[in-house]
Design a protein around this motif. Structure first.
Motif, short mmCIF file in Angstrom:
data_model
loop_
_atom_site.label_atom_id
_atom_site.label_comp_id
_atom_site.label_asym_id
_atom_site.label_seq_id
_atom_site.Cartn_x
_atom_site.Cartn_y
_atom_site.Cartn_z
N VAL A 11 10.35 -10.34 -1.95
CA VAL A 11 9.36 -10.19 -0.89
C VAL A 11 8.35 -11.31 -1.02
N PRO A 12 8.08 -12.01 0.05
CA PRO A 12 7.09 -13.11 -0.06
C PRO A 12 5.71 -12.57 -0.40
N GLU A 13 5.10 -13.16 -1.41
CA GLU A 13 3.78 -12.72 -1.84
C GLU A 13 2.70 -13.35 -0.96
N LEU A 14 1.60 -12.56 -0.76
CA LEU A 14 0.49 -13.04 0.04
C LEU A 14 -0.40 -13.95 -0.79
N ALA A 15 -0.95 -14.90 -0.13
CA ALA A 15 -1.87 -15.80 -0.81
C ALA A 15 -3.14 -15.05 -1.20
N ALA A 16 -3.87 -15.62 -2.14
CA ALA A 16 -5.09 -14.95 -2.63
C ALA A 16 -6.16 -14.87 -1.56
N ASP A 17 -6.19 -15.86 -0.67
CA ASP A 17 -7.20 -15.88 0.37
C ASP A 17 -6.68 -15.38 1.71
N ASP A 18 -5.53 -14.71 1.69
CA ASP A 18 -4.96 -14.20 2.94
C ASP A 18 -5.81 -13.03 3.44
N PRO A 19 -6.24 -13.05 4.71
CA PRO A 19 -7.06 -11.93 5.22
C PRO A 19 -6.30 -10.61 5.30
N MET A 20 -4.98 -10.65 5.21
CA MET A 20 -4.22 -9.41 5.26
C MET A 20 -4.44 -8.55 4.03
N ARG A 21 -4.92 -9.15 2.96
CA ARG A 21 -5.17 -8.38 1.75
C ARG A 21 -6.26 -7.33 1.94
N ALA A 22 -7.12 -7.53 2.92
CA ALA A 22 -8.16 -6.55 3.17
C ALA A 22 -7.62 -5.23 3.68
N PHE A 23 -6.41 -5.25 4.27
CA PHE A 23 -5.81 -4.03 4.82
C PHE A 23 -4.86 -3.36 3.84
N LEU A 24 -4.60 -3.96 2.70
CA LEU A 24 -3.69 -3.38 1.73
C LEU A 24 -4.45 -2.41 0.82
N PRO A 25 -3.82 -1.31 0.40
CA PRO A 25 -4.50 -0.38 -0.51
C PRO A 25 -4.71 -1.00 -1.88
N GLN A 26 -5.86 -0.72 -2.44
CA GLN A 26 -6.19 -1.25 -3.76
C GLN A 26 -5.71 -0.35 -4.88
N ALA A 27 -5.55 0.95 -4.60
CA ALA A 27 -5.10 1.89 -5.62
C ALA A 27 -4.47 3.09 -4.92
#
Length: 598
Positions: A11-27
């Motif tokens: 699965v392609p990993e998201l970049a560290a500064d990708d804004p999509m990371r804000a929508f992913l669950p942290q825990a």
């Protein structure tokens, strides 16, 4: 292929500064909302500055006394450059609960009085905006510092045009936390419940009676009041009619006792205004006594159990005549009385030698603008606290009235009212800039503001913003659907106040701002009526209700003569009406009149 084999999916990993990371669950799992108590308390920490004190000797009435000139704390004093160490500051913080503060901005005008219930969980504040604000420490968080109820004591359900009056004094019953005494600028004081409901309203006396002993209540404005420290059913009120009246809250139709103060000032006709009252507690072995101050400068003491025909002691010129002595309090042992007058003096009196003040100090007065300015003893009478014109809180020594601590609370705005609660060890102040400050110390104070700052802040939801809320009566499409029982709203309103016309009103429908004009309250009957514009547009001839019928008929007078609609067939053949001509004699004679029976 066995089930034990593992398959790896790339699965392609998201970049560290990708804004999509804000929508992913942290825990995973349920998240617990915890508060950083230490950070919240540190944000509420305030700097305690000590004021320099100058002493000078003064002579008054032939007796040498010590007068302390108090100066407000300067900005430079108490800074890091001073020689005072951090250890001394911490010791001062532990001695007085002034290291941290909680600010409540719920009023619109000057806060004149505050009161905490005996448990310290509910706070009532009164203001010159004619409202009472009820605060509950158990329901507030660092982000929701607001009152849960606003009450106008003068509002009545029978009439929305009732008068409003500034609040002079509120005080919880020290023996019963379910009620408090509310004194407004009105002849009738009220007993209210802790939820803001009026339980009793004392009767108003007959203003045309000259002898105040025969009246059943105050005939003019009540200035202040207090509770009996022993009997929970008794309270006393002081009025501008030169009387003190002791009330039984179970019998509101007449006072239990009336104390008439005879002024001996020249030109007063025996009357003056009572400005302050205090009831000494005999619980710690002291005497049960009632002490009051008057506008003519006198200080009068009665026995708390009666009789009240003559005072036990009286000082005629305790303070300068025609100055408002608004602050007065009795120590817990009942031996000392402190008064703060409108003559810029604070005086300490001994009840055992009630003739001359023990100590007199200079302190600028605010009674000319705010008559409710008070002065209070600490819970164990180890200190005396009061406010100042510059907005500083002064903590004085009860023996020589020397300033032990002067700290700015609302710099530039006068500090009007102070209260030191014995159970939670917190100081509540009210200022002229409509702010209520709750001063506390996390180490020595309990509950109250400490619990509020220890809670997790309430997370704001998107539904809390009215700009993103859809009005169901307007509809999602924006097309208004009018029904006979529907309530029409202004969907095109641009401001938040126009979309929410009921916000900012009291329970009776009156505006919280006394400067605004009165808007009639929308009753259930008015809500069931359709809109007037909708009626005029959809129902024909509906405007005839607002028309003058005579003018409406006269519009067709000329048309009826030229082109009669119903008598057009007989227009040419209609004979001219002829009436018989009567002489003047026949008109005067008339029919035979019946003879009157004698």
């Amino acid at each position: 292929m066995s089930d034990d084999e593992d398959f790896e999916v790339e699965v392609p990993e998201l970049a560290a500064d990708d804004p999509m990371r804000a929508f992913l669950p942290q825990a995973f799992g349920k998240k617990s909302k915890e508060a950083d108590v230490a950070a919240q308390l540190s944000r509420s920490k305030r700097q305690v500055k000590k004021a320099p004190v100058k002493a000078e000797a003064a002579q008054q009435d032939g007796i040498e006394q010590k007068r302390i000139v108090q100066e407000p704390a300067s900005k430079d004093y108490g800074s890091d450059d001073d020689d005072d160490s951090d250890d001394s500051d911490e010791s001062e913080d532990d001695e007085y609960p002034v290291s941290h503060e909680l600010v409540l901005k719920t009023h619109e005008r000057a806060v004149t009085t505050t009161s905490l219930d005996p448990s310290g969980g509910r706070l009532v504040t009164g203001s010159t905006d004619c409202t009472l604000k009820l605060h509950d420490f158990a329901s507030m968080t660092p982000t929701t510092l607001r009152a849960f109820k606003s009450v106008d004591p003068s509002a009545s359900k029978t009439s929305t045009n009732s008068e409003t009056h500034p609040i002079n004094h509120v005080e919880f019953n020290p023996l019963s936390g379910g009620t408090f005494l509310c004194v407004s600028a009105h002849p009738q004081a009220k007993i209210m419940s802790r939820d803001g409901e009026v339980l009793a309203e004392f009767v108003k006396g007959d203003m045309y009676l000259r002898d105040m002993n025969n009246t059943k209540g105050h005939i003019s404005e009540v200035t202040t009041g207090t509770w009996n420290p022993v009997d929970k059913n008794l309270c006393v009120t002081a009025g501008t009619d030169s009387t003190l009246r002791i009330w039984d809250i179970n019998h509101k139709r007449a006072q239990k006792e009336v104390i008439v103060h005879k002024s001996r000032a020249a030109g007063s006709a025996g009357r003056t205004r009572m400005t302050a009252v205090a009831w000494g507690s005999p619980l710690q072995g002291g005497p049960n006594m009632l002490i009051a101050a008057a506008f003519d400068g006198s200080l009068v003491m009665w026995s708390g159990d009666g009789p009240f025909a003559r005072p036990a002691a009286e000082i005629r010129e305790a303070h300068k005549p025609n100055t408002w002595t608004g602050g007065m309090d009795i120590s817990s042992d009942g031996r000392m009385v402190v008064t703060r007058g409108g003559d810029d003096l604070i005086k300490l009196w001994d009840t055992r030698k009630f003739k001359a003040p023990v100590v007199t100090v200079s302190h600028p007065s605010t009674s000319d603008h705010y008559a409710m300015t008070n002065i209070k003893y600490s819970p164990n009478s180890s200190s005396i606290i009061t406010g100042s014109v510059s907005g500083h809180l002064h903590i004085l020594n009860p023996g020589n009235l020397k300033a032990e601590l002067v700290t700015p609370v609302t710099p530039g705005s006068p500090l009007i009212t102070v209260q030191w609660h014995p159970k939670i060890n917190q100081i509540v102040t009210g200022s002229a800039n409509a702010e209520v400050h709750v001063l506390y110390n996390p180490n020595t104070s309990v509950r109250g503001a400490v619990d509020v700052m220890s809670r997790a802040p309430k997370k704001r939801h998107v539904d809390d913003d009215p700009n993103f809320t859809t009005d169901q009566s307007v509809g999602i499409s924006g097309d208004s659907i009018v029904t006979p029982g529907g309530v029409l709203t202004n969907s095109n309103a641009s401001s938040w106040s126009e979309r929410h016309p009921t916000v900012g009103l009291t329970a009776s429908g009156r505006s919280r701002d006394p400067r605004r004009p009165q808007i009639p309250m929308v009753t259930p009957f008015m809500k069931s009526q359709p809109d007037e514009a909708h009626i005029n547009q959809s129902i024909p001839l509906s405007s005839m209700r607002d028309e003058d019928p005579r003018e409406a008929l006269l519009k067709y007078a000329e048309l009826a003569k030229k082109d009669p609609l119903f008598t057009n067939a007989w227009k040419d053949t209609q004979p001219v009406t002829q009436y018989a001509e009567l002489s003047d004699e026949e008109e005067e004679e008339g029919p035979d009149k019946k003879k009157l029976k004698r």
